[in-house]
Each structure stands twice: as structure tokens, then as C-alpha cells.
Design an enzyme around this catalytic site. Structure first.
Site, PDB file in Angstrom:
ATOM      1  N   ASP A   1       0.797  -1.364   0.411  1.00 59.63           N
ATOM      2  CA  ASP A   1       0.002  -0.413   0.422  1.00 59.63           C
ATOM      3  C   ASP A   1       1.086   1.344   0.357  1.00 59.63           C
ATOM      4  OD1 ASP A   1      -2.325   1.198   0.469  1.00 59.63           O
ATOM      5  OD2 ASP A   1      -2.462   1.495   2.176  1.00 59.63           O
TER       6      ASP A   1
ATOM      7  N   ASP B   1      -2.311   6.044  -5.815  1.00 63.89           N
ATOM      8  CA  ASP B   1      -2.569   5.392  -4.577  1.00 63.89           C
ATOM      9  C   ASP B   1      -1.988   3.889  -5.085  1.00 63.89           C
ATOM     10  OD1 ASP B   1      -2.792   4.472  -1.705  1.00 63.89           O
ATOM     11  OD2 ASP B   1      -4.716   4.907  -2.667  1.00 63.89           O
TER      12      ASP B   1
END
Ligand SMILES: *[C@@H]1O[C@H](CO)[C@@H](O)[C@H](O)[C@H]1NC(C)=O
Ligand SMILES: *[C@@H]1O[C@H](CO)[C@@H](O)[C@H](O)[C@H]1NC(C)=O
Length: 490
Positions: free
Chosen positions: A161, A368
């Protein structure tokens, strides 16, 4: 047909200009047609049940390169069942659920970046003991890598992440609660290299910025971390260090991570999370001596293929030379650990959307790895949606599906022609999206444009993981720039 009436009133000069324009467009269309549309096999949008690892050169076994797999795809050990190789469907949550979680993640990103937002924040309302900036960390992403932890090393499949920092994994004895995970739960008492971090150490205080929460302390003076996510998922446990093994040649003693004793939420069957953000506790920062804050990854076009995560500049990234990767400077990170970039314009079918750059400037944007569907400022999204519909008008419209509202029913068609979509980032970097980053199938016959609009013009734009598929995405954090190359994996 509508233009027929109007043309009667056109002055002769206008008629001539219109005619010339028409002629020019005709020629333009004729020569550029191949680059403005993709022919897409409908079947390629459907999830496959068998794992076919990527054969792209970038994913071959190299030093410091890890295989990236989709959490819900057939390549994931989390969805593999010993009795069968094709049990994927049962293990994968419905798309509507994935999109709902995605919206929770996006809302938590937005509120983290806009602490004074007028929007009600459920987390803050319910947990008043948590300071305003805190806890609004992010829900789980969709891509996994396997790392080794401890001595002897145990393999753990973690969500990677770029939108968070702290690495954590569920730990025995799971004093409060552990959810079901596929890998055996890490047992620190079986690792010769594990040790707790004490409350008085400087390392303990690093948790405040990495998690948004001040650390706690046990009676035995062990530092306690707590990280919670927008969708009420959380992990709480002992802050610890142990040996992290990326590859046999890349071993990091004393890697700081969270040893989770109370874990709940949407982490699937993964063992936890690996943060690649900018903060000092992220993998990027803790391994900076070796990798120079440089990493790249490629997310595969389907959940049945595999991608890669490569750490360091001179390692596996060599598959794509610097000439095939082009860069845009990172925009100011606004004090957060996110990776900000500047969107300059977007084109659909080769035509630039008629929106001012101020639309993108007002909101800013981040890239992201954990957000599934890209979010655009409302004005940009509505321009994209109407341009896309206009160029898809030969197909039947379908009702909105969850957060997706530009949808089509392709009936029994086996292939369709869809307009290309390209982004221009500052530094004149043009990125053409792979077809798998344009449409997402919502059923066997219907598909939707894989973008959504933000609720507010000031909400940050997000370049999400669907749009990053097959691109080699290069984070040169030390060099202050983000690169894209096409064909990083397939
Ligand atoms: C780490 O700290 C916890 C809580 O204080 C304690 O229960 C555990 O035994 C410690 N582990 C080690 C290896 O010191
Ligand atoms: C597709 O469906 C239409 C009507 O819904 C039908 O006329 C046509 O023959 C079908 N085509 C194929 C290839 O099945």
C-alpha cells in the site's frame, strides 16, 4: 439531424469554414483512427479462473523483485483451495462490495487531507478520544506480495500500500483477536531475532506520524501501536523489530513493524499490510540505505496474471530502460505521506477534455496503489463521462452500478471499440491507459467506465490501481519524481 435546421441560418463564410472543418476532421479521423480506439474483447474483462503468471520481462525472477498478485485472483494463495484449482469465484467478494470498500478508503484519504472538512466524519464522532488527524488511515488495497519475517523466516502475504506506512502482521498469541488468515499467524516466541520496542525509545515515538495515533505503553514498558482505518478496520499490538527478508540477498535486521494482538476488518485472508508511503517507518524509508528510496511496480491487467514489485534502481527495474520510462515531478506532499502528482489534462479518444487546468490545480492529485477506481474533480469527471458516452453512442446505455455511472450493455457482442484515454501530467508526461484501465465489467454483459467523480471540487484526485494496470510505475522518491512506462507486465 439537429444541425440540418441550423445550417439554414449559417452565413456563407461559416458554411465554408464548417465544410473545411468537416473535411479536416474527416482526414484526421482517417489517419488517426487506429490510435484513438481500442478493440476490446469482452471476455478479457471477465475474471479468469486459472492463474497465468505474467511473461513480461520485468516480472522475471530478479534480485529484489517480488511477485505481485491480486488479492482475489486465482494466483493468490488466499483464494486457492487444496481440493480444486478453480474456486476463485467463491472467495472473491462481489464487485459492489469492493467498490463500497473503495469508497470508504477514498473518504478516509479525503478526510486525512482535509482535517477541517465540513463533512461529518463518523470515525471522529464515535471515537472522541482520538485526535482530529488520527486514525483516518486507509482500508485495504488489492495487491499482495510475500515477504519473510523472523529467524527462521516465515512467509507472510501482505497487502502492499503506497497510501500508508507502518508494516504490521497478526501475531500470536492474538491476545484480543485475530481474523482468519491463510498463512500461519506469526509467532514471535519462535523467532530468534524478534524483540519488543520499549516505550522510552525514540523509535516508539515515530508511531505518531506513521499511524496518526500516539503510541501506548504496557505495564512491562512495551511500546503499543494502534492504527485504524476509515471503514472501522484496525490493528493494535506491540511495536517490535525483527529480520525482514525481501529476497535471499536482501535481508534487513531490526525492521520495525507492528505485531498485531487485536486485528479486525477488511484485510481478507492476508497476514497484514506493508506500507510504501513517505513516512520514516515505511518500507521505503527503512530500506533506504540499500534501495535509495526507489521502487517500481506493475499491476497485471487481470487478476489471473501476476505483476511485480522491484525495490531499488539497479535491480529488476532494468527490464525497462530509462528511455522507456518517462517522469513527472512529485508535487508537494502537503505534509502527508501520500505521493502527490499534477494532472494537466485528460484526453478521450484523442480529444482533450474542455476543462481548465485550474480544475485539477484546485484539488491536487495523488497516486495510490490501494484505491481501485480513480477519482476526478467533479467537473473533470462529468466532462470525461460525456465525452466517453458521445464516443460510445453506438452502444446501449446501462444503469449506474455502485459508484460507477457511465455504463453500457454490450448484450451478446464479443468485442467492442472503446475510445482511448490518456492523462498528461506536469512535465509533459503523457500516459496512455491500457484498455483494462478504461472499462470494468459489472456483469457478463455490462461494463462501466472505470472512473468516478469526487463529491467536492476541493477533494483530492486519485490515480487509482485500475488505471495503473500493465504500466511500470516508478517511484524515485529521493529524486522527487514519478515515472511511467508502458508494458511493465501483462
Ligand atoms: C513483548 O511485550 C509483551 C507485552 O509487554 C510481552 O507479553 C512479550 O512477552 C514480549 N516479548 C518479548 C519477546 O519480549
Ligand atoms: C444478438 O442478439 C440479437 C438480438 O438481441 C440477435 O438478433 C442476434 O442474432 C444475436 N447475435 C448473435 C451473434 O448471437
Amino acid at each position: 439531424m439537429e444541425t440540418h435546421n441550423n445550417s439554414f441560418f449559417f452565413p456563407p463564410v461559416m458554411k465554408l469554414i464548417t465544410l473545411l472543418l468537416f473535411y479536416y476532421c474527416f482526414l484526421f479521423e482517417g489517419t488517426k483512427a487506429n490510435t484513438q480506439f481500442h478493440t476490446l474483447q469482452i471476455s478479457s474483462l471477465q475474471p479468469a479462473s486459472l492463474c497465468t503468471p505474467s511473461t513480461a520481462s520485468g516480472s522475471s525472477k530478479k534480485q529484489s523483485t517480488l511477485e505481485v498478485i491480486h488479492k482475489h485472483g486465482p494466483c493468490s494463495i488466499l483464494t486457492q483451495d487444496k481440493s480444486s484449482t478453480t474456486t476463485t469465484a467463491a472467495a472473491s467478494p462481489p464487485l459492489s462490495e469492493i467498490l463500497t470498500h473503495d469508497q470508504s478508503r477514498v473518504e478516509s484519504i479525503q478526510s486525512k487531507l482535509k482535517p477541517n472538512s465540513k463533512k461529518p466524519n463518523k470515525l471522529n464522532e464515535k471515537k472522541t478520544n482520538i485526535p482530529a488527524q488520527s486514525g483516518k488511515s486507509l482500508g485495504s488495497g488489492n495487491y499482495l506480495i510475500a515477504i519473510g519475517l523472523g529467524t527462521p523466516k516465515k512467509t507472510l502475504n501482505l497487502i502492499f500500500d503506497t497510501g500508508s506506512d507502518l508494516m504490521w502482521t497478526q501475531c500470536q498469541p492474538c491476545a484480543r483477536s485475530c481474523y482468519t488468515q491463510k498463512d500461519p499467524i506469526f509467532n514471535p516466541s519462535l523467532s530468534g531475532s524478534y524483540s519488543n520496542i520499549s516505550c522510552s525509545s525514540a523509535q516508539c515515538s515515530l508511531l505518531t506520524s506513521a499511524t496518526g495515533n500516539n503510541p501506548g505503553c504496557t505495564a512491562a514498558s512495551t511500546c503499543v501501536y494502534g492504527i485504524q482505518y476509515g471503514d472501522k478496520s484496525f490493528s493494535v499490538g506491540f511495536f517490535a523489530k525483527d529480520t525482514l527478508t525481501i529476497t535471499p540477498n536482501d535481508v534487513f535486521p531490526n525492521f520495525l513493524f507492528g505485531c498485531g494482538q487485536n486485528n479486525q476488518g477488511l484485510f481478507g485472508n492476508t497476514a497484514g499490510l506493508l506500507g510504501l508511503g513517505r513516512d520514516s517507518l515505511s518500507l521505503v524509508s527503512q530500506t533506504s540505505q540499500k534501495y535509495g528510496k526507489y521502487f517500481s511496480y506493475c499491476l497485471p491487467s487481470t487478476s489471473s496474471s501476476t505483476g511485480h514489485l522491484t525495490l531499488g534502481k539497479n535491480n529488476g527495474g532494468a527490464a525497462l530502460t530509462s528511455s522507456t520510462v518517462k517522469f513527472t515531478p512529485f508535487a508537494t506532499s502537503q505534509g502527508s505521506s501520500f505521493y502527490f502528482i499534477d494532472i494537466v489534462s485528460i484526453s478521450v479518444g484523442g480529444a482533450q477534455l474542455p476543462i481548465g487546468q485550474s480544475v485539477f490545480k484546485a484539488a491536487g492529485a495523488i497516486i495510490d496503489s490501494g484505491t481501485v477506481i480513480s477519482r476526478l474533480p467533479p467537473a473533470a469527471y462529468s466532462a470525461m463521462s460525456s465525452a466517453f458516452r458521445q464516443q460510445m453512442k453506438q452502444y446501449t446505455s446501462a444503469p449506474a452500478y455502485s459508484i460507477l455511472d457511465t455504463c453500457f450493455d454490450f448484450g451478446n457482442l464479443t468485442s467492442v471499440s472503446i475510445p482511448t484515454i490518456s492523462f498528461v501530467f506536469s512535465g509533459n508526461l503523457r500516459v496512455d491507459l491500457h484498455p483494462s484501465g478504461i472499462l470494468v465489467a459489472v456483469s457478463s454483459t455490462q461494463a462501466c467506465l472505470a472512473f468516478a467523480g469526487n463529491g467536492d471540487a476541493g477533494d483530492v484526485g486519485i490515480f487509482g490501481n485500475t488505471q495503473q494496470k500493465t504500466l511500470e510505475v516508478v517511484y524515485d522518491v529521493a529524486g522527487g519524481k514519478l515515472g511511467f512506462g508502458s508494458g511493465g507486465c501483462n
